[in-house]
Design an enzyme around this catalytic site. Structure first.
Site, PDB file in Angstrom:
ATOM      1  N   LYS A  51      -6.984 105.872  72.301  1.00  0.00           N
ATOM      2  CA  LYS A  51      -8.014 106.899  72.051  1.00  0.00           C
ATOM      3  C   LYS A  51      -8.627 106.723  70.578  1.00  0.00           C
ATOM      4  O   LYS A  51      -8.144 106.267  69.848  1.00  0.00           O
ATOM      5  CB  LYS A  51      -7.317 108.160  72.174  1.00  0.00           C
ATOM      6  CG  LYS A  51      -6.748 108.740  73.558  1.00  0.00           C
ATOM      7  CD  LYS A  51      -6.143 109.980  73.437  1.00  0.00           C
ATOM      8  CE  LYS A  51      -5.293 110.347  72.595  1.00  0.00           C
ATOM      9  NZ  LYS A  51      -4.618 111.729  72.704  1.00  0.00           N
ATOM     10  N   TYR A 274     -18.344 116.794  37.925  1.00  0.00           N
ATOM     11  CA  TYR A 274     -19.209 117.807  38.186  1.00  0.00           C
ATOM     12  C   TYR A 274     -18.719 119.145  37.646  1.00  0.00           C
ATOM     13  O   TYR A 274     -17.611 119.549  37.748  1.00  0.00           O
ATOM     14  CB  TYR A 274     -19.545 118.182  39.632  1.00  0.00           C
ATOM     15  CG  TYR A 274     -20.260 117.137  40.048  1.00  0.00           C
ATOM     16  CD1 TYR A 274     -21.676 116.954  39.935  1.00  0.00           C
ATOM     17  CD2 TYR A 274     -19.864 115.924  41.042  1.00  0.00           C
ATOM     18  CE1 TYR A 274     -22.577 115.824  40.472  1.00  0.00           C
ATOM     19  CE2 TYR A 274     -20.284 115.182  41.773  1.00  0.00           C
ATOM     20  CZ  TYR A 274     -21.894 114.827  41.458  1.00  0.00           C
ATOM     21  OH  TYR A 274     -22.463 114.059  41.975  1.00  0.00           O
ATOM     22  N   MET A 322     -19.305 110.958  46.780  1.00  0.00           N
ATOM     23  CA  MET A 322     -19.671 110.433  47.800  1.00  0.00           C
ATOM     24  C   MET A 322     -19.269 108.806  47.804  1.00  0.00           C
ATOM     25  O   MET A 322     -18.817 108.398  48.878  1.00  0.00           O
ATOM     26  CB  MET A 322     -21.147 110.448  47.854  1.00  0.00           C
ATOM     27  CG  MET A 322     -21.836 109.874  49.530  1.00  0.00           C
ATOM     28  SD  MET A 322     -23.569 110.098  49.214  1.00  0.00           S
ATOM     29  CE  MET A 322     -23.854 111.968  49.681  1.00  0.00           C
TER      30      MET A 322
END
Length: 378
Positions: A51, A274, A322
């Site tokens: 799967k 950040y 990211m």
């Protein structure tokens, strides 16, 4: 000042490495766990679960290592040619069954086993072209999981509909299947199995009920069934929340690799990230690793998440962007740009540990890798 290593032509050093020999080893360990006489690898037949593109490992990488399986289990009919192209010629169980009448016209391969979740799938099967080889049909009982499958009355009606097809040779056989909702607990299958047996005991045909959790937690029951469906175990993953694969005699089949691409010295009190999310309590050395949430690494790991840098454990700083993440190199004075990093899959850093620290599961972690990350067999 930061020092930087050159980035390769692909723009990233992140790669997932699959070890086919580990998969073959794990399959053998499952065989031994299921051995009915406790010594030789004889027991129920095995559907090896592929799967989600073999739990993120890639069907084409995994199939050659599964020569010892009795059959392959995939999600969709479209994955059958991938298995055949990888060299598999044995039976293939299509867990989701037919999705529409168009797929019913594509049943032109031998060795197909179709799971039936609802009556309309039988309608499509009945209308398939006559030249198609007769497939097996596996009726799925909804059971205690409740996601999909036939309830008690619908199951009986489906069997009554299929029995004449079997007598005429329109299908090759009828099997019985369910999936437990709590097989990873000591008492998690008793009630579900009793209901399933009350439904199917009088019906001929093989039965398949046990996934990895049932194989580990309920081995005597698993040995008594006709077919088992291991998934996690084949990839070196434990199905139990308090154990890892190594404790079950398994080897990790996937490891995720990256590199240190920058190194920086931070003064005590310096803040980075950040909104200055991380503050250095004392002077420290940090490294930037070229793997981020766009690659599939968890976006919010805890501070202290283990990471292997140059073969030694270091702690992540909980800062994932990211394209990168930060690691504490204070105890790695020799670390420099270009140094290899392992993010999971080493014996010292099992995927289960990383996933649990982030509040997820190991299959979620492995199947969450994005298309940016090449998966290679090594």
């Amino acid at each position: 000042m930061m020092s930087h290593s050159a980035i390769g032509s692909t723009g990233t050093h992140v790669v997932a490495r699959v070890d086919p020999s580990a998969i073959a080893h794990n399959l053998e360990q499952v065989r031994r766990r299921l051995a009915r006489n406790g010594s030789t690898p004889v027991g129920p037949r095995m559907w090896a679960s592929l799967k989600a593109d073999a739990y993120g490992h890639g069907i084409r990488h995994v199939v050659p290592a599964l020569a010892g399986a009795d059959g392959l289990m995939i999600s969709r009919l479209a994955e059958v040619p991938v298995c055949r192209d990888a060299g598999w010629q044995g039976p293939v169980l299509v867990l989701d069954g037919l999705q529409d009448d168009v797929e019913a016209a594509q049943l032109d391969q031998s060795g197909l086993h179709l799971v039936i979740h609802r009556a309309e799938q039988l309608d499509w099967l009945e209308a398939r072209p006559l030249h198609c080889p007769p497939p097996w049909v596996w009726l799925r009982y909804v059971g205690d999981l409740g996601y999909q499958g036939l309830d008690y009355d619908a199951y009986q009606a489906a069997y009554a509909r299929c029995a004449p097809w079997l007598a005429r040779g329109d299908i090759a056989g009828i099997g019985h299947l369910q999936h437990y909702a709590a097989a990873d607990t000591p008492t998690g299958i008793a009630a579900a199995e009793a209901r399933f047996r009350s439904l199917t005991d009088a019906l001929p045909g093989p039965r398949s009920t046990c996934n990895s959790a049932a194989i580990v937690c309920h081995p005597a029951h698993a040995r008594s069934t006709d077919w088992v469906r291991p998934g996690r175990l084949l990839y070196g993953l434990s199905p139990l929340p308090d154990r890892d694969g190594a404790s079950l005699g398994l080897r990790p089949a996937m490891s995720l690799h990256a590199r240190v691409v920058a190194v920086r010295e931070l003064a005590a009190g310096a803040r980075i990230g950040y909104h200055g999310a991380f503050g250095a309590a004392s002077a420290m050395r940090i490294g930037l690793v070229d793997c981020g949430y766009s690659d599939g690494y968890p976006s919010h790991p805890p501070i202290g998440m283990p990471i292997l840098v140059g073969g030694r454990l270091a702690r992540g700083l909980g800062q994932v962007t990211m394209n990168s993440l930060l690691v504490d190199l204070s105890d790695h004075p020799g670390a420099e740009t270009g140094m290899p990093v392992v993010l999971w899959g080493a014996p010292e850093l099992p995927a289960e540990q990383v996933a649990a620290a982030c509040g997820g599961s190991a299959p979620e972690l492995l199947t969450g890798l994005t298309g940016r990350v090449p998966v290679i067999a090594s």
